[in-house]
Design an enzyme around this catalytic site. Structure first.
Site, PDB file in Angstrom:
ATOM      1  CG  MET A 134      87.766  38.631  45.764  1.00  0.00           C
ATOM      2  SD  MET A 134      86.504  38.205  44.417  1.00  0.00           S
ATOM      3  CE  MET A 134      87.280  39.375  43.186  1.00  0.00           C
ATOM      4  CG  HIS A 544      97.999  45.785  50.139  1.00  0.00           C
ATOM      5  ND1 HIS A 544      98.842  45.054  49.629  1.00  0.00           N
ATOM      6  CD2 HIS A 544      96.925  45.446  49.343  1.00  0.00           C
ATOM      7  CE1 HIS A 544      98.116  44.288  48.895  1.00  0.00           C
ATOM      8  NE2 HIS A 544      97.056  44.226  48.616  1.00  0.00           N
ATOM      9  N   PRO A 589      97.005  42.347  52.781  1.00  0.00           N
ATOM     10  CG  PRO A 589      95.864  44.514  53.135  1.00  0.00           C
ATOM     11  CD  PRO A 589      96.533  43.557  51.897  1.00  0.00           C
ATOM     12  CD  GLN A 590      90.860  39.394  51.613  1.00  0.00           C
ATOM     13  OE1 GLN A 590      89.678  39.669  51.669  1.00  0.00           O
ATOM     14  NE2 GLN A 590      91.112  38.750  50.457  1.00  0.00           N
TER      15      GLN A 590
END
Ligand SMILES: Cc1cc2nc3c(=O)[nH]c(=O)nc-3n(C[C@H](O)[C@H](O)[C@H](O)COP(=O)(O)OP(=O)(O)OC[C@H]3O[C@@H](n4cnc5c(N)ncnc54)[C@H](O)[C@@H]3O)c2cc1C
Ligand SMILES: *[C@@H]1O[C@H](CO)[C@@H](O)[C@H](O)[C@H]1NC(C)=O
Ligand SMILES: *[C@@H]1O[C@H](CO)[C@@H](O)[C@H](O)[C@H]1NC(C)=O
Ligand SMILES: *[C@@H]1O[C@H](CO)[C@@H](O)[C@H](O)[C@H]1NC(C)=O
Ligand SMILES: *[C@@H]1O[C@H](CO)[C@@H](O)[C@H](O)[C@H]1NC(C)=O
Ligand SMILES: *[C@@H]1O[C@H](CO)[C@@H](O)[C@H](O)[C@H]1NC(C)=O
Ligand SMILES: *[C@@H]1O[C@H](CO)[C@@H](O)[C@H](O)[C@H]1NC(C)=O
Length: 608
Positions: A134, A544, A589-590
């Site tokens: 998160m 990642h 990366p999100q």
């Protein structure tokens, strides 16, 4: 149109208190059907893209998994559980959770203790946004400039992609009262968000601060990693910050692509994608002009075809997108011929160029509590549950904490070989080499409250891995060679980072709370050779992985998609997920995955 209903909705509402309307998924029924767009993979990128397209077109999402609220209880909903989900373990004998995880094991890694790494990847609606940790932040101005340069498209510079970051997320300022930690100062730049755009993804700060992290943050600040004045979403990654996180602060629940984008599309009533759950895509189908016409799908033994009137979009993630391209006849010709797969287009870059960031931990005993301390007994859990349910606060409400970035300071660079120093100098000047993350867990030792952890993650990996296939069938998993530590530069950089972490543990700022000698790896590990060996034996994925279907220029032999994410050599097919990012963006990366989905959705809606 089939809608979910009955017991299932009731159970969900009882579990997480959501409205029935948000659970009105439009579920696809097995059997041939046709849509404007067919999205393979209802994950992080897939649902963001599908939600945007469904406002003005018919969209099918083919997702192998089901609903995490059912299959993973509250583990993918309550933030704290995100840190302790058992199946995230990386050892070969990890506890399996096949309803949620793809059960991927890498090949033995010769430069990393010959270990096979369990690499968790979510198999569920929402994809890895339903199991990640998160942390939310963005890459650097220089890293996106590099992206633009590599793909020959200036629309990837930070200024040009900022509108897509803004469009994807809504930011809630920190709730200082709930955080109740005036010593955990939050600094950030609100101008890089725009809540008027009503971005579906919820970004906030945890409503609880872990005391262990507040102390370890102090140590990092004391050795020179000062609090960043603008935080980490403005294109700079330097120093430290209490991190933004993808938690919906109103009830302190995880914000996934499903709870955000998909549920917003459902609520908007402007149109929503039709979602085929428990449905695996086995092949992309092409006509004689090499235009993608649809997808072969299997749902619990039913085989059928979902046709695409306009385009097929592949969003199956960093390991399964290259696998599916190869199974469909797009990839290195030698691989396709080896398994008698008819060649649609010889594209040697498919499955190559795997970037992966790895980390190690250094642990010492400390005398202040951590989140786990407050959840150690049933009585404490009851107290925490009350704080969580009534106030969306307390230890259950929190996951991320304090993170820091830097290029290694000069005194740690003297031991780097000229080759390594030169390779590191090729990265943009604002691209940090190392990320430090702090955490802690209960020690289980009578006179020791917490085992504190400071980890260092390599953000400039120069080793490359690859993904390939071992058969022409989707029922065999992709073959993943992570390539960890195969380039000696990575070991050298991590050995230097290790010394930096020991310096941090040794900081006078925490001398009063550090108790006893180093626990991991321990005082006997001192020479560079010993440190490197420790790193080889213990390195872990931070999950990642990227770049196995890399975006690039048409004349670049390793490139798989162009800057609009269109697959070279065929028509009507794009890949949109973290496999097309040309490199691992420094850090987590999100945010960039959501940005990319927004950007490509815009291209598609504008006819590009
Ligand atoms: C444990 C963990 C922790 C992480 N922590 C963070 C973090 O704190 N911050 C951060 O920014 N990033 C984090 N990441 C990384 C980030 O979550 C991922 O990079 C991102 O979610 C990837 O998105 P994606 O769309 O590429 O793939 P995914 O979200 O994984 O989506 C792929 C989807 O495709 C489906 N699929 C695959 N094959 C098929 C098929 N053949 N047919 C149908 N469906 C298929 C999968 O089931 C899945 O739903 C973490 C990742 C993990 C795993
Ligand atoms: C479904 O479509 C496929 C491919 O177009 C076709 O071969 C098959 O016969 C169709 N099945 C049914 C039940 O119509
Ligand atoms: C999560 O679910 C478990 C099992 O139902 C329950 O014991 C626990 O209290 C729940 N936790 C929270 C924070 O709601
Ligand atoms: C910060 O404040 C919290 C809450 O009072 C406390 O638990 C923690 O030990 C403090 N940390 C530091 C570094 O002073
Ligand atoms: C993957 O990389 C390894 C070296 O790290 C190499 O031996 C192997 O041939 C590569 N496989 C493919 C499919 O490219
Ligand atoms: C730790 O600090 C002591 C004294 O402050 C110093 O002598 C020692 O070299 C330091 N060790 C490391 C690894 O920084
Ligand atoms: C804990 O107690 C044991 C036994 O008294 C002692 O040897 C050890 O050093 C103590 N550990 C710490 C961290 O104080």
């Amino acid at each position: 149109m089939v809608r979910y209903g009955g017991n299932f909705v009731v159970v969900l509402c009882a579990l997480i208190g959501r409205s029935v309307a948000q659970e009105q998924l439009q579920a696809g029924k097995p059997g041939n059907a046709s849509y404007d767009y067919v999205v393979i993979g209802g994950g992080t990128a897939g649902l963001a893209l599908a939600a945007r397209l469904s406002a003005s077109a018919s969209v099918a999402v083919i997702e192998a998994g089901r609903l995490y609220e059912e299959d993973n209880g509250n583990q993918s909903v309550v933030p704290y559980y995100g840190l302790v989900m058992p199946f995230l373990a990386t050892a070969e004998n990890y506890p399996r959770q096949p309803l949620m995880d793809w059960d991927l094991l890498s090949t033995p890694q010769p430069a990393a203790g010959n270990r096979r790494i369990h690499y968790a990847q979510a198999k569920t609606l929402g994809g890895s946004s339903a199991i990640n940790t998160m942390t939310y932040h963005r890459g650097t101005v220089g890293s996106y400039q590099r992206w633009a340069d590599l793909v020959g498209d200036l629309s990837y510079t930070f200024d040009k992609i900022l509108p897509y970051f803004k469009r994807s997320a809504t930011l809630t300022p920190p709730n200082l009262q709930k955080r109740n930690a005036p010593n955990a100062t939050v600094l950030y730049d609100p101008s890089v968000f725009d809540n008027q755009l009503k971005g579906p993804l919820q970004v906030s700060w945890a409503n609880w601060v872990d005391p262990t992290q507040s102390w370890l943050a102090r140590a990092l600040q004391a050795v020179g990693l000062a609090l960043s004045p603008s935080g980490f979403s403005s294109g700079k990654l330097n120093g430290g910050a209490w991190t933004q996180t993808t938690i919906d602060p109103k009830d302190a629940t995880r914000s996934t692509s499903k709870s955000s984008y998909l549920e917003s599309a459902i609520d908007s009533r402007r149109g929503q994608p039709t979602v085929y759950l428990h449905s695996q895509a086995s092949k992309i189908l092409f006509d004689k002009d090499k235009k993608a016409t649809g997808v072969a799908v299997s749902t619990e033994g039913n085989e059928y075809v979902i046709s695409a009137k306009k385009e097929v979009i592949l969003s199956a993630g960093v390991f399964h997108s290259p696998q599916l391209l190869m199974l469909s006849g797009i990839g290195p010709a030698s691989t396709l011929s080896a398994y008698s797969i008819p060649i649609i287009f010889d594209l040697p870059g498919v499955g190559q160029n795997l970037w992966d960031q790895i980390f190690f931990n250094v642990m010492r005993g400390i005398s202040v509590p951590n989140a786990g301390t407050y959840l150690a007994t049933p009585a404490q859990q009851a107290v925490a549950l009350q704080q969580y349910r009534s106030n969306a606060a307390g230890p259950y409400s929190s996951a991320g904490g304090y993170i820091s970035f830097e290029k290694l300071p000069a005194k740690y660079r003297t031991s780097l070989s000229p080759r390594t120093a030169n390779m590191l100098s090729q990265f943009p000047s604002d691209w940090p080499e190392i990320e430090y993350i702090t955490s802690g867990f209960p020690s289980g030792i009578a006179n020791l409250t917490t085992i504190g952890v400071i980890s260092a993650t390599l953000l400039t990996p120069l080793s490359r891995g690859n993904v390939t296939i071992l058969s022409s069938s989707i029922s065999d998993p992709p073959v993943i060679n992570l390539g960890w530590l195969t380039d000696p530069a990575d070991g050298e950089t991590l050995v230097a980072a290790f010394k930096r972490v020991r310096e941090t543990w040794n900081s006078s700022a925490i001398v009063d709370i550090v108790a006893g000698p180093e626990i991991v790896p321990g005082a006997t590990v001192t020479s560079d050779a010993d440190i490197l060996n420790f790193i080889r034996q213990s390195a872990q994925p931070i999950w990642h992985a990227s770049s196995t279907c890399a975006m690039g220029k048409k004349d670049d032999s390793g490139a798989v998609v162009d800057s609009k994410a269109k697959v070279f050599g065929v028509k009507g097919l794009r890949v949109v997920d973290n496999s097309v990012t040309p490199f691992s963006v420094p850090g987590h990366p999100q945010s960039s995955v959501y940005m990319l989905a927004e950007k490509v959705a815009d291209d598609i809606l504008n006819g590009n």
